[in-house]
Design an enzyme around this catalytic site. Structure first.
Site, short mmCIF file in Angstrom:
data_model
loop_
_atom_site.label_atom_id
_atom_site.label_comp_id
_atom_site.label_asym_id
_atom_site.label_seq_id
_atom_site.Cartn_x
_atom_site.Cartn_y
_atom_site.Cartn_z
N GLU A 161 0.83 -1.21 0.00
CA GLU A 161 0.00 0.00 0.00
C GLU A 161 0.86 1.26 0.00
O GLU A 161 0.54 2.24 -0.69
CB GLU A 161 -0.94 0.00 1.21
CG GLU A 161 -2.08 -0.99 1.11
CD GLU A 161 -3.00 -0.70 -0.06
OE1 GLU A 161 -3.13 0.47 -0.46
OE2 GLU A 161 -3.60 -1.65 -0.58
N TYR A 195 -6.81 6.51 4.36
CA TYR A 195 -6.87 5.48 3.32
C TYR A 195 -6.03 4.26 3.67
O TYR A 195 -6.51 3.12 3.62
CB TYR A 195 -6.41 6.02 1.96
CG TYR A 195 -6.13 4.86 1.03
CD1 TYR A 195 -7.18 4.13 0.47
CD2 TYR A 195 -4.83 4.43 0.80
CE1 TYR A 195 -6.94 3.00 -0.30
CE2 TYR A 195 -4.58 3.30 0.02
CZ TYR A 195 -5.64 2.61 -0.53
OH TYR A 195 -5.40 1.49 -1.28
N ASP A 203 -9.74 5.09 -2.40
CA ASP A 203 -8.60 5.69 -3.07
C ASP A 203 -9.13 6.49 -4.25
O ASP A 203 -10.35 6.66 -4.40
CB ASP A 203 -7.57 4.62 -3.49
CG ASP A 203 -8.07 3.74 -4.63
OD1 ASP A 203 -9.29 3.76 -4.95
OD2 ASP A 203 -7.26 3.00 -5.21
N CYS A 258 -14.11 2.06 -15.07
CA CYS A 258 -14.66 3.38 -14.73
C CYS A 258 -13.53 4.41 -14.78
O CYS A 258 -13.12 4.97 -13.77
CB CYS A 258 -15.32 3.34 -13.35
SG CYS A 258 -16.36 4.77 -12.99
N CYS A 313 -18.64 2.26 -19.88
CA CYS A 313 -19.89 2.02 -19.16
C CYS A 313 -20.59 0.73 -19.61
O CYS A 313 -21.24 0.06 -18.79
CB CYS A 313 -20.84 3.21 -19.32
SG CYS A 313 -20.23 4.72 -18.52
N CYS A 342 -19.42 -2.19 -17.62
CA CYS A 342 -19.46 -2.05 -16.15
C CYS A 342 -20.57 -2.90 -15.53
O CYS A 342 -21.73 -2.84 -15.96
CB CYS A 342 -19.68 -0.59 -15.79
SG CYS A 342 -19.72 -0.29 -14.00
N CYS A 360 -26.34 2.47 -11.99
CA CYS A 360 -25.48 3.65 -11.85
C CYS A 360 -26.30 4.92 -12.02
O CYS A 360 -26.95 5.14 -13.05
CB CYS A 360 -24.36 3.60 -12.88
SG CYS A 360 -23.24 5.02 -12.78
#
Length: 322
Positions: free
Chosen positions: A47, A127, A145, A194, A201, A204, A210
């Site tokens: 991370e 985060y 994030d 995305c 889209c 997705c 959405c």
């Protein structure tokens, strides 16, 4: 389960969660090594590295080598700072390495499990704490994030909403049964589908529910990054196969070895190259240095690349070798 939006039934949210996990099972980045371990230290290292570095570079060039050298928190905490910085060399943003080292000294066996305790550690913010909680300890927490924030903004039509609203929605959207997989899936969805511009889209899994798909471009802030131009002058002094380096006291590479700064003299000019560091675009010019100061360290050219040198210095040495 809580209702995320007025008029959004829990059944639609559950369907979205399930669709997301099915997509992730088929298209997710399961090959990432930090996704195939429960070792909190390994996940923590990944991370921190990923904060400012591309996934491919971390996976192939830094993550395995760093863990081979420092396989545990205890091993990292017991190392000298110069060793840690040398292993980090080339990744940039060296405060990350120093914070890793400091945290390992404070937590030689394992990391705490609560956000309150985690954010008290050097370099761990909201985060990183939530990522450790989710990916290492499998807690039901939201993780936000840049990629996940973009998905959440578009999915819930949170145009110009505050960060607190984004975090709250992410928290409420977490799959109660598979929270870790859910957050990993959202991360990959933002990275692969995305996208900031030209989102895919039609590919997705959240497309049907959405709220912002018709105006997806509004849910990503586009800010043109402004860079500051700098010109730096460094000297190269060689003696019997050794090069003169000095410990940097400047803000960019503090504590790392770098070439000594010099006043430019035209007849000593060797070469120049471009270098980038955070908001800076730097023109680096190197010159012959005839009389280095007494506080320089003489490092063999053969060993220099394995020393704790700055990425700028590493580039200069490559340029010197042709």
């Amino acid at each position: 389960m809580k209702r995320l939006l007025r008029g959004t039934p829990d059944t639609l949210i559950a369907k979205a969660q399930n669709a997301l996990l099915k997509w992730y099972e088929k298209y997710g980045r399961h090959e990432l090594p930090w996704r195939n371990t429960d070792d909190v230290y390994h996940i923590y290292v990944s991370e921190i590295m990923l904060q400012q570095t591309q996934v491919k570079r971390v996976m192939e060039e830094y993550y395995p080598q760093f863990l081979q050298k420092f396989p545990t928190l205890k091993a990292l905490g017991s190392a000298k700072e110069e060793e840690v910085l040398a292993a980090w060399s080339g990744l940039g943003y060296y405060s990350r390495a120093r914070n890793l080292h400091a945290t390992a000294k404070l937590c030689p066996t394992t990391l705490p499990k609560t956000q309150k305790e985690l954010v008290r550690l050097p370099g761990i913010g909201r985060y990183t704490a939530s990522a450790i909680q989710s990916f290492a300890y499998h807690q039901r927490v939201g993780v936000v994030d840049t990629n996940i924030a973009r998905v959440i903004k578009r999915f819930f039509a949170h145009y110009k909403q505050s960060d607190d609203i984004i975090w709250k929605s992410a928290e409420e959207f977490v799959n109660p049964v598979y929270p870790t997989l859910h957050n990993q899936a959202l991360m990959d969805l933002g990275s692969l589908v995305c996208l900031p511009t030209n989102p895919k889209c039609t590919e997705c899994p959240l497309n049907l529910t959405c709220k912002g798909k018709e105006e997806a471009e509004f849910y990503t802030q586009k800010q043109k990054k402004v860079y500051e131009e700098l010109e730096l002058f460094y000297g190269i002094a060689l003696k019997e196969g050794n090069i003169a380096l000095i410990v940097s006291k400047g803000p960019m590479y503090k504590g790392l070895l770098e070439l000594p700064a010099v006043d430019p003299v035209d007849e000593d000019y060797i070469a120049e190259f471009k270098h980038s560091y955070t908001k800076y675009r730097i023109t680096v010019k190197i010159y012959r240095l005839h009389e280095p100061k007494s506080d320089v360290q003489w490092i063999s050219l053969e060993d220099a690349n394995n020393a704790h040198i700055s990425s700028l210095t590493r580039k200069a040495l490559r340029h010197l070798r042709g």
